[in-house]
Design a protein around this motif. Structure first.
Motif, PDB file in Angstrom:
ATOM      1  N   ARG A 103      40.207 -58.383 -90.849  1.00 40.99           N
ATOM      2  CA  ARG A 103      41.639 -58.220 -91.057  1.00 40.99           C
ATOM      3  C   ARG A 103      42.002 -56.763 -91.294  1.00 40.99           C
ATOM      4  O   ARG A 103      42.977 -56.271 -90.749  1.00 40.99           O
ATOM      5  CB  ARG A 103      42.051 -59.088 -92.245  1.00 40.99           C
ATOM      6  CG  ARG A 103      43.475 -58.963 -92.695  1.00 40.99           C
ATOM      7  CD  ARG A 103      44.418 -59.639 -91.736  1.00 40.99           C
ATOM      8  NE  ARG A 103      45.785 -59.604 -92.244  1.00 40.99           N
ATOM      9  CZ  ARG A 103      46.581 -58.563 -92.177  1.00 40.99           C
ATOM     10  NH1 ARG A 103      46.145 -57.463 -91.615  1.00 40.99           N
ATOM     11  NH2 ARG A 103      47.802 -58.614 -92.645  1.00 40.99           N
ATOM     12  N   GLU A 117      47.309 -68.641 -92.522  1.00 42.92           N
ATOM     13  CA  GLU A 117      48.085 -68.114 -91.394  1.00 42.92           C
ATOM     14  C   GLU A 117      48.842 -66.864 -91.817  1.00 42.92           C
ATOM     15  O   GLU A 117      48.809 -65.842 -91.140  1.00 42.92           O
ATOM     16  CB  GLU A 117      49.044 -69.205 -90.913  1.00 42.92           C
ATOM     17  CG  GLU A 117      49.683 -68.931 -89.579  1.00 42.92           C
ATOM     18  CD  GLU A 117      50.888 -68.043 -89.671  1.00 42.92           C
ATOM     19  OE1 GLU A 117      51.223 -67.412 -88.665  1.00 42.92           O
ATOM     20  OE2 GLU A 117      51.509 -67.956 -90.755  1.00 42.92           O
ATOM     21  N   ARG A 118      49.514 -66.931 -92.987  1.00 43.71           N
ATOM     22  CA  ARG A 118      50.287 -65.797 -93.472  1.00 43.71           C
ATOM     23  C   ARG A 118      49.401 -64.574 -93.729  1.00 43.71           C
ATOM     24  O   ARG A 118      49.742 -63.454 -93.396  1.00 43.71           O
ATOM     25  CB  ARG A 118      50.988 -66.223 -94.769  1.00 43.71           C
ATOM     26  CG  ARG A 118      52.153 -65.430 -95.200  1.00 43.71           C
ATOM     27  CD  ARG A 118      53.440 -65.808 -94.565  1.00 43.71           C
ATOM     28  NE  ARG A 118      53.486 -65.895 -93.125  1.00 43.71           N
ATOM     29  CZ  ARG A 118      54.450 -65.367 -92.398  1.00 43.71           C
ATOM     30  NH1 ARG A 118      55.391 -64.689 -92.978  1.00 43.71           N
ATOM     31  NH2 ARG A 118      54.486 -65.525 -91.105  1.00 43.71           N
ATOM     32  N   THR A 148      48.946 -63.163 -89.084  1.00 42.51           N
ATOM     33  CA  THR A 148      50.166 -62.424 -88.731  1.00 42.51           C
ATOM     34  C   THR A 148      49.895 -61.211 -87.838  1.00 42.51           C
ATOM     35  O   THR A 148      50.740 -60.911 -86.994  1.00 42.51           O
ATOM     36  CB  THR A 148      50.930 -61.989 -89.988  1.00 42.51           C
ATOM     37  OG1 THR A 148      49.987 -61.552 -90.947  1.00 42.51           O
ATOM     38  CG2 THR A 148      51.742 -63.124 -90.551  1.00 42.51           C
ATOM     39  N   TYR A 208      50.654 -61.408 -83.913  1.00 42.22           N
ATOM     40  CA  TYR A 208      51.958 -61.560 -83.259  1.00 42.22           C
ATOM     41  C   TYR A 208      52.577 -60.227 -82.887  1.00 42.22           C
ATOM     42  O   TYR A 208      53.331 -60.138 -81.941  1.00 42.22           O
ATOM     43  CB  TYR A 208      52.929 -62.326 -84.167  1.00 42.22           C
ATOM     44  CG  TYR A 208      52.348 -63.561 -84.769  1.00 42.22           C
ATOM     45  CD1 TYR A 208      51.672 -64.475 -83.968  1.00 42.22           C
ATOM     46  CD2 TYR A 208      52.451 -63.814 -86.126  1.00 42.22           C
ATOM     47  CE1 TYR A 208      51.113 -65.608 -84.515  1.00 42.22           C
ATOM     48  CE2 TYR A 208      51.897 -64.950 -86.678  1.00 42.22           C
ATOM     49  CZ  TYR A 208      51.226 -65.837 -85.871  1.00 42.22           C
ATOM     50  OH  TYR A 208      50.680 -66.947 -86.418  1.00 42.22           O
ATOM     51  N   ASP A 209      52.284 -59.188 -83.680  1.00 43.53           N
ATOM     52  CA  ASP A 209      53.009 -57.938 -83.452  1.00 43.53           C
ATOM     53  C   ASP A 209      52.121 -56.828 -82.882  1.00 43.53           C
ATOM     54  O   ASP A 209      52.434 -55.669 -83.001  1.00 43.53           O
ATOM     55  CB  ASP A 209      53.667 -57.486 -84.765  1.00 43.53           C
ATOM     56  CG  ASP A 209      52.671 -57.453 -85.903  1.00 43.53           C
ATOM     57  OD1 ASP A 209      51.470 -57.490 -85.609  1.00 43.53           O
ATOM     58  OD2 ASP A 209      53.088 -57.394 -87.068  1.00 43.53           O
ATOM     59  N   SER A 231      41.432 -64.019 -83.232  1.00 41.18           N
ATOM     60  CA  SER A 231      41.712 -65.315 -83.859  1.00 41.18           C
ATOM     61  C   SER A 231      40.470 -66.201 -83.840  1.00 41.18           C
ATOM     62  O   SER A 231      40.213 -66.935 -84.800  1.00 41.18           O
ATOM     63  CB  SER A 231      42.860 -65.996 -83.135  1.00 41.18           C
ATOM     64  OG  SER A 231      42.472 -66.345 -81.831  1.00 41.18           O
ATOM     65  N   ARG A 270      58.223 -66.716 -86.836  1.00 46.08           N
ATOM     66  CA  ARG A 270      57.147 -66.504 -87.822  1.00 46.08           C
ATOM     67  C   ARG A 270      57.016 -67.711 -88.740  1.00 46.08           C
ATOM     68  O   ARG A 270      55.917 -68.156 -89.045  1.00 46.08           O
ATOM     69  CB  ARG A 270      57.426 -65.234 -88.632  1.00 46.08           C
ATOM     70  CG  ARG A 270      57.201 -63.982 -87.816  1.00 46.08           C
ATOM     71  CD  ARG A 270      57.653 -62.774 -88.585  1.00 46.08           C
ATOM     72  NE  ARG A 270      59.064 -62.912 -88.978  1.00 46.08           N
ATOM     73  CZ  ARG A 270      59.677 -62.096 -89.817  1.00 46.08           C
ATOM     74  NH1 ARG A 270      59.034 -61.116 -90.354  1.00 46.08           N
ATOM     75  NH2 ARG A 270      60.942 -62.289 -90.129  1.00 46.08           N
ATOM     76  N   ASN A 273      55.336 -70.441 -86.793  1.00 48.78           N
ATOM     77  CA  ASN A 273      53.882 -70.264 -86.690  1.00 48.78           C
ATOM     78  C   ASN A 273      53.201 -70.801 -87.935  1.00 48.78           C
ATOM     79  O   ASN A 273      52.202 -71.526 -87.864  1.00 48.78           O
ATOM     80  CB  ASN A 273      53.542 -68.783 -86.562  1.00 48.78           C
ATOM     81  CG  ASN A 273      53.947 -68.224 -85.231  1.00 48.78           C
ATOM     82  OD1 ASN A 273      54.068 -68.963 -84.268  1.00 48.78           O
ATOM     83  ND2 ASN A 273      54.183 -66.939 -85.182  1.00 48.78           N
ATOM     84  N   MET A 274      53.791 -70.433 -89.077  1.00 49.03           N
ATOM     85  CA  MET A 274      53.202 -70.858 -90.345  1.00 49.03           C
ATOM     86  C   MET A 274      53.241 -72.375 -90.457  1.00 49.03           C
ATOM     87  O   MET A 274      52.245 -73.019 -90.813  1.00 49.03           O
ATOM     88  CB  MET A 274      54.008 -70.226 -91.472  1.00 49.03           C
ATOM     89  CG  MET A 274      53.352 -70.253 -92.808  1.00 49.03           C
ATOM     90  SD  MET A 274      54.247 -69.112 -93.869  1.00 49.03           S
ATOM     91  CE  MET A 274      53.859 -69.792 -95.447  1.00 49.03           C
TER      92      MET A 274
END
Lengths: 402, 412
Positions: A363, B179-180, B184, B187-188, B198, B306, B309-310
């Motif tokens: 991460r 997920e949070r 995250t 996505y960006d 992932s 968002r 997604n969560m």
């Protein structure tokens, strides 16, 4: 100067590893050697997986399965194929240059039946010698089996999206585990397949005799394999194939449009890394002396992945160093301790810790700890050089800007 | 098996003619400038089912491949397979005993419902976020563990359905928080290769959760009590229609069903009904389906992707947790329990078409039937049980070879 630091450290590290078993004089010699051999084994797996995943972008969870395929091929050869100087008359056998290649019938783990070789031993005259196939041949066969399965899986799955390879290889290693556990008559199932030592009769190096259970020769065999693996991986990464791999990792469609046969190169690197894993499996199996289906559980694959990711996925040497550090770390975190009167079973909690470390590294430090550190050093070196250049010629720079 | 040579030669015949049919038929359609999208698959099916007798007319006539052509030959393949099996092994309990066969079919349907529910979670996650979660099996395991610890240790004597709800709540929260915290960046564009990231990060979560549960609860197998214990009951008095006992229900003297599994299936069907209601009748569910269809267009209409997604990841994990929570009363439970169900869910969503929700459920039912057939009909029952994950892999290999998009897949 900073720029050459990694290379200097690497050379120093190799020299240290080459001299270590001769110079080490502390306690627990065999135990320490065992730790190093295990660390090299994991380093081979982690660095080859890093090439596949980091350079090729192919996330396979079947690396341990290829390792086990190699180990089990060698183990089956070791148990059921024997070179004998005298015909047995009871087994299936082929005459070869005056000696006999004997196929022993498997008797499984629970039966006490006498196999054909033991029958023959009862009636043989004195002086008949039997031996297993040469180690190099079984390494070749093991690597061939691993590579062959790699080719089949690659042909089936690599033309599809990345997730399919991951899904299929998880399933493949689970099936392999089921098959090995179920076919007790051949593989002895959970009891494990015994394997002979790497040097069954011991070995003499520079006039010193080492018995078959001595660690020093195995250390050098595994170290040699490790360094050979690194050389192969690095030259592959720096060759045209490595370039194509990085191209198709970044954008497969673009690479294909520019004429790169993406499936071919993905399959090549998949087969090569599968063969490396299988070879490591053959040597490790002979060293440990037994191979069980438990090498295929999720934990083992997860450890290899954690090592490669924490070391740095896009640099095979960083992945190898990460593997060595983590395999020592796992060993040192093994001791249980007591907190608030509760005994904490560290053999489980250390794995929780490494799982968390894997997720956090992914991460927050996506280049890994070691590769990330190297990149940081390189950036600093480039920065220092740029500043030095600017200072040397301040005026021309400002004039050009005008 | 009595005539195994016969069986394997029929199989060999089918494989050889299937391979020939696939190549030749595609060639025939290609040379006549016809649509070749389905030609290879139809050729394989016709070749395997009829050998040269169907292939020769197909080669020379090259009819338009209607839906009948695409489906019917596969039933021929299935029929030939079953016929070869029945002829070569007449003594097999699967062939000789109708009662056993119907029980296996009923069991396959029951288990298939639960498999479908679990795979539905994975398909939901894929359809919204576009990733395959490798920690799905661990949520299944956690669902079961929660029910065991709640019913057996923390609150014994309470209604087990409460424990199931708690398992759902916990898996939903863990999934949503994960997920949070970790998904995250995909996505960006903060990670270069989101799919690979992932895969690795969910695999890391699987590893972490598995050993966390082992550290907290130990590595010994646990087993929860059955949710309900049926009273002994028979109707009519001679028991010709229904007989219940503590662990089993017998219907018409022929179909035997284990009560815990039946209860699990009943809860799953209720949950499925609730899920369908949620997806089609509530704003949130409609918003989820909108995001699955077109992310940008959904965002334009004021749906925050968002949050969706969560919600999707949490719901997907919850469905896995629910499947585990209802099955813990039927099987014994270990921290490693999740691996095989996770594998099965992967196979199911590939079979149904990645990201297709009806495909996942139909695939689940099919998978339940295939496993029941494999576990019941293969001679040597101990071996048949230990090869349980292999049936799914055979299916997966066939799907990848013949139709990588799956039964209901949208695009390659």
């Amino acid at each position: 100067m900073i720029r050459s630091l990694p290379n200097a450290l690497g050379a120093l590290g190799v020299a240290f590893l080459l001299g270590f078993p001769l110079l080490y004089a502390g306690g627990n010699y065999d135990y320490v050697m065992h730790l190093w051999i295990t660390a090299f084994f994991y380093a081979i797996l982690a660095s080859s997986w890093a090439l596949l995943a980091g350079y090729g972008g192919q996330f396979s969870f079947g690396h341990m399965a290829f390792m086990a395929l190699g180990a089990y091929s060698a183990g089956l050869l070791d148990n059921y194929v024997v070179l004998s100087s005298h015909a047995t008359g009871t087994c299936t056998e082929i005459g070869l240059f005056g000696s006999w290649l004997v196929l022993v019938d498997p008797t499984g783990v629970s039966t006490s039946a006498v196999n054909c070789l033991q029958q023959a031993r009862g009636v043989w005259p004195e002086g008949v010698t039997t031996s297993r196939l040469p180690l190099l041949l079984s390494i070749l066969i093991g690597a061939g089996v691993g590579g062959g399965f790699g080719w089949l899986i690659g042909t089936l799955v690599l033309r599809l999206r990345a997730a399919y390879l991951a899904l299929f290889t998880v399933g493949f290693s689970e099936i392999l585990r089921a098959a090995i556990s179920a076919e007790v008559w051949l593989t002895r199932g959970q009891a494990g397949l015994p394997m002979s030592p790497i040097f069954p009769e011991g070995v003499t190096i520079f006039g010193t005799f080492y018995a078959s259970n001595a660690k020093l020769p195995v250390y050098y065999v595994m170290l040699g394999l490790f360094l050979l693996t690194l050389v192969i991986l690095i030259s592959l990464a720096r060759s045209r194939i490595g370039l194509f791999l990085r191209a198709l990792r970044e954008d497969e469609d673009a690479a294909e449009a520019l004429g790169v046969d993406t499936v071919k190169y993905k399959r090549t690197v998949f087969v090569v890394t599968a063969m490396i894993a299988a070879t490591a499996g053959v040597v490790q199996g002979h060293y440990v002396g037994i191979i069980t289906p438990n090498t295929l559980i999720l934990l083992q694959m997860a450890l290899v992945i954690a090592m490669a990711v924490i070391g740095g996925l896009e640099n095979v040497v960083a992945a190898a160093v990460g593997a060595i550090i983590i395999s020592f770390g796992l060993e040192f975190l093994r001791n249980d301790f007591i907190i608030f009167g509760e005994r904490v079973d560290m053999s489980t909690w250390r794995l929780v810790f490494f799982g968390l470390l894997l997720m956090l590294t992914l991460r927050f430090l996506r280049n890994g700890v070691i590769h990330g550190g190297l990149l940081w050093l390189e950036r600093r070196a480039v920065g220092a050089e740029t500043v030095a250049k600017r200072r040397a010629t301040p005026k021309s720079g400002t004039e050009e800007a005008k | 098996m009595e005539h195994s040579l016969f069986f394997w030669s029929v199989m060999g015949w089918m494989v050889v003619w299937g391979a020939i049919g696939g190549t030749v038929t595609r060639h025939a359609y290609f040379m006549r400038d016809l649509d070749v999208t389905d030609a290879r698959r139809v050729g394989v099916a016709v070749g395997a089912a009829t050998g040269p007798f169907g292939l020769i007319p197909l080669y020379f006539k090259t009819p338009k491949l209607t839906r009948l052509w695409k489906v019917a030959p596969w039933f021929g393949v299935l029929g030939l397979f079953v016929l070869a099996f029945a002829l070569s092994d007449p003594g097999n309990v699967c062939v000789s005993s109708g009662s056993f066969l119907t029980s296996q079919i009923a069991n396959g349907l029951i288990m298939g419902t639960i498999y479908g529910l679990m795979a539905l979670g994975l398909a939901l996650i894929f359809s919204i976020i576009g990733i395959v979660s490798f920690s799905h099996g661990e949520f299944y395991m956690i669902g079961g563990m929660v029910v065991y610890y709640v019913t057996a240790v923390l609150l014994p004597g309470w209604n087990p359905l409460l424990a199931v709800l708690m398992a759902c709540a916990l898996t939903f929260c863990v999934g949503a928080l994960f997920e949070r915290a970790f998904l995250t960046p995909i996505y960006d564009g903060r990670v270069e290769r989101p799919i690979e990231y992932s895969i690795l990060v969910t695999f890391g979560l699987a590893f972490f959760l598995q050993y966390l549960v082992q550290g907290l609860g130990g590595a010994n197998p646990v087993k929860a009590d059955a949710f309900i214990e049926l009273p002994r009951w028979r109707w009519p008095a001679d028991g010709s229609v229904i007989v219940t006992s503590r662990a089993n229900i017998t219907l018409f003297d022929t179909i035997f069903v284990s009560t815990p599994r039946l209860m699990a299936a009943v809860v799953s069907i209720l949950a499925l009904a609730a899920l369908i209601w949620f997806l089609f009748r509530t704003w949130w569910g409609k918003a989820l389906r909108a995001v699955a269809q077109d992310r940008q267009a959904a965002a334009v209409t004021g749906i925050d992707p968002r949050i969706m997604n969560m919600l999707a990841f949490g719901l997907g994990c919850m469905l896995a947790g629910l499947a585990g929570a209802v099955l813990v009363q039927a099987f014994s439970w270990l921290p490693q329990t999740g691996t095989i169900p996770a594998l099965r869910s992967f196979v199911i969503i590939v079979l149904g078409g990645l990201g297709s929700l009806p495909g996942a459920f139909v695939g689940g039912i099919l998978m339940g039937m295939i496993e029941a057939a494999g576990a019941g009909c293969i001679p040597d029952p101990t071996r048949a049980a230990s090869y349980l994950p292999a049936y799914g892999m055979v299916v997966l290999t066939l799907v990848l070879l013949l139709k990588p998009t799956g039964l209901f897949g949208r695009k390659a």
